[in-house]
Design a protein around this motif. Sequence first.
Motif, PDB file in Angstrom:
ATOM      1  N   ALA A 118       0.832  -1.208   0.000  1.00  0.00           N
ATOM      2  CA  ALA A 118       0.000   0.000   0.000  1.00  0.00           C
ATOM      3  C   ALA A 118       0.867   1.259   0.000  1.00  0.00           C
ATOM      4  O   ALA A 118       0.510   2.252  -0.644  1.00  0.00           O
ATOM      5  CB  ALA A 118      -0.932   0.007   1.201  1.00  0.00           C
ATOM      6  N   VAL A 119       1.989   1.218   0.693  1.00  0.00           N
ATOM      7  CA  VAL A 119       2.905   2.367   0.686  1.00  0.00           C
ATOM      8  C   VAL A 119       3.423   2.604  -0.730  1.00  0.00           C
ATOM      9  O   VAL A 119       3.454   3.735  -1.214  1.00  0.00           O
ATOM     10  CB  VAL A 119       4.083   2.155   1.670  1.00  0.00           C
ATOM     11  CG1 VAL A 119       5.150   3.214   1.487  1.00  0.00           C
ATOM     12  CG2 VAL A 119       3.597   2.155   3.108  1.00  0.00           C
ATOM     13  N   VAL A 120       3.808   1.536  -1.421  1.00  0.00           N
ATOM     14  CA  VAL A 120       4.310   1.669  -2.794  1.00  0.00           C
ATOM     15  C   VAL A 120       3.197   2.158  -3.717  1.00  0.00           C
ATOM     16  O   VAL A 120       3.395   3.084  -4.507  1.00  0.00           O
ATOM     17  CB  VAL A 120       4.882   0.332  -3.322  1.00  0.00           C
ATOM     18  CG1 VAL A 120       5.288   0.454  -4.779  1.00  0.00           C
ATOM     19  CG2 VAL A 120       6.065  -0.115  -2.482  1.00  0.00           C
ATOM     20  N   THR A 121       2.020   1.564  -3.624  1.00  0.00           N
ATOM     21  CA  THR A 121       0.925   1.893  -4.531  1.00  0.00           C
ATOM     22  C   THR A 121       0.334   3.274  -4.277  1.00  0.00           C
ATOM     23  O   THR A 121       0.105   4.032  -5.204  1.00  0.00           O
ATOM     24  CB  THR A 121      -0.199   0.841  -4.406  1.00  0.00           C
ATOM     25  OG1 THR A 121       0.356  -0.439  -4.645  1.00  0.00           O
ATOM     26  CG2 THR A 121      -1.297   1.089  -5.404  1.00  0.00           C
TER      27      THR A 121
ATOM     28  N   GLU B  18       6.743  -5.655  -3.855  1.00  0.00           N
ATOM     29  CA  GLU B  18       7.020  -4.234  -4.090  1.00  0.00           C
ATOM     30  C   GLU B  18       7.029  -3.904  -5.590  1.00  0.00           C
ATOM     31  O   GLU B  18       6.476  -2.886  -6.001  1.00  0.00           O
ATOM     32  CB  GLU B  18       8.362  -3.849  -3.466  1.00  0.00           C
ATOM     33  CG  GLU B  18       8.378  -3.920  -1.958  1.00  0.00           C
ATOM     34  CD  GLU B  18       9.770  -3.886  -1.368  1.00  0.00           C
ATOM     35  OE1 GLU B  18       9.873  -4.027  -0.120  1.00  0.00           O
ATOM     36  OE2 GLU B  18      10.758  -3.730  -2.105  1.00  0.00           O
ATOM     37  N   VAL B  19       7.635  -4.775  -6.388  1.00  0.00           N
ATOM     38  CA  VAL B  19       7.685  -4.540  -7.832  1.00  0.00           C
ATOM     39  C   VAL B  19       6.279  -4.566  -8.433  1.00  0.00           C
ATOM     40  O   VAL B  19       5.920  -3.694  -9.235  1.00  0.00           O
ATOM     41  CB  VAL B  19       8.615  -5.558  -8.531  1.00  0.00           C
ATOM     42  CG1 VAL B  19       8.488  -5.461 -10.040  1.00  0.00           C
ATOM     43  CG2 VAL B  19      10.057  -5.339  -8.093  1.00  0.00           C
ATOM     44  N   VAL B  20       5.484  -5.538  -8.053  1.00  0.00           N
ATOM     45  CA  VAL B  20       4.110  -5.633  -8.560  1.00  0.00           C
ATOM     46  C   VAL B  20       3.305  -4.392  -8.142  1.00  0.00           C
ATOM     47  O   VAL B  20       2.573  -3.814  -8.961  1.00  0.00           O
ATOM     48  CB  VAL B  20       3.417  -6.921  -8.064  1.00  0.00           C
ATOM     49  CG1 VAL B  20       1.929  -6.907  -8.367  1.00  0.00           C
ATOM     50  CG2 VAL B  20       4.081  -8.131  -8.693  1.00  0.00           C
ATOM     51  N   ALA B  21       3.458  -3.964  -6.911  1.00  0.00           N
ATOM     52  CA  ALA B  21       2.755  -2.762  -6.443  1.00  0.00           C
ATOM     53  C   ALA B  21       3.196  -1.526  -7.216  1.00  0.00           C
ATOM     54  O   ALA B  21       2.375  -0.669  -7.542  1.00  0.00           O
ATOM     55  CB  ALA B  21       2.975  -2.569  -4.955  1.00  0.00           C
ATOM     56  N   ALA B  22       4.479  -1.437  -7.519  1.00  0.00           N
ATOM     57  CA  ALA B  22       4.994  -0.293  -8.279  1.00  0.00           C
ATOM     58  C   ALA B  22       4.421  -0.280  -9.683  1.00  0.00           C
ATOM     59  O   ALA B  22       4.084   0.791 -10.221  1.00  0.00           O
ATOM     60  CB  ALA B  22       6.520  -0.328  -8.316  1.00  0.00           C
ATOM     61  N   VAL B  23       4.299  -1.435 -10.296  1.00  0.00           N
ATOM     62  CA  VAL B  23       3.732  -1.517 -11.659  1.00  0.00           C
ATOM     63  C   VAL B  23       2.259  -1.077 -11.615  1.00  0.00           C
ATOM     64  O   VAL B  23       1.800  -0.369 -12.507  1.00  0.00           O
ATOM     65  CB  VAL B  23       3.886  -2.929 -12.237  1.00  0.00           C
ATOM     66  CG1 VAL B  23       3.092  -3.090 -13.504  1.00  0.00           C
ATOM     67  CG2 VAL B  23       5.347  -3.238 -12.463  1.00  0.00           C
TER      68      VAL B  23
END
Length: 104
Positions: free
Chosen positions: A71-74, A97-102
Amino acid sequence: CVLTTLVALLLYILWVRLRRRKHYVIFISHHKADAGVLARWFKILLSASNVSPARIFLDVDCLNHLDTLSAVVTDDTHNFLLLQTKMTLTRLWCAVEVVAAVKN
């Protein structure tokens, strides 16, 4: 009537943009064993370039957010910096983290 509508629309757009200010300018994702020291070095370099250290997410400095990491990344990060090593994507949290960033 049209002018009032345009002003209201512009005020709404401004309000939405200001309300949704993201806390972190940069999220540094890394494999701790392979790139932990490199991640710290990047944070130091970014802090020296006028980015407040409080606005750079590095997991060892922000241990109270680990349960809501994706949630922080997204929702709360502008830029995502991945320090890619051979082991990075073998770690579940790094992959999350990578999936959230995408998604962001």
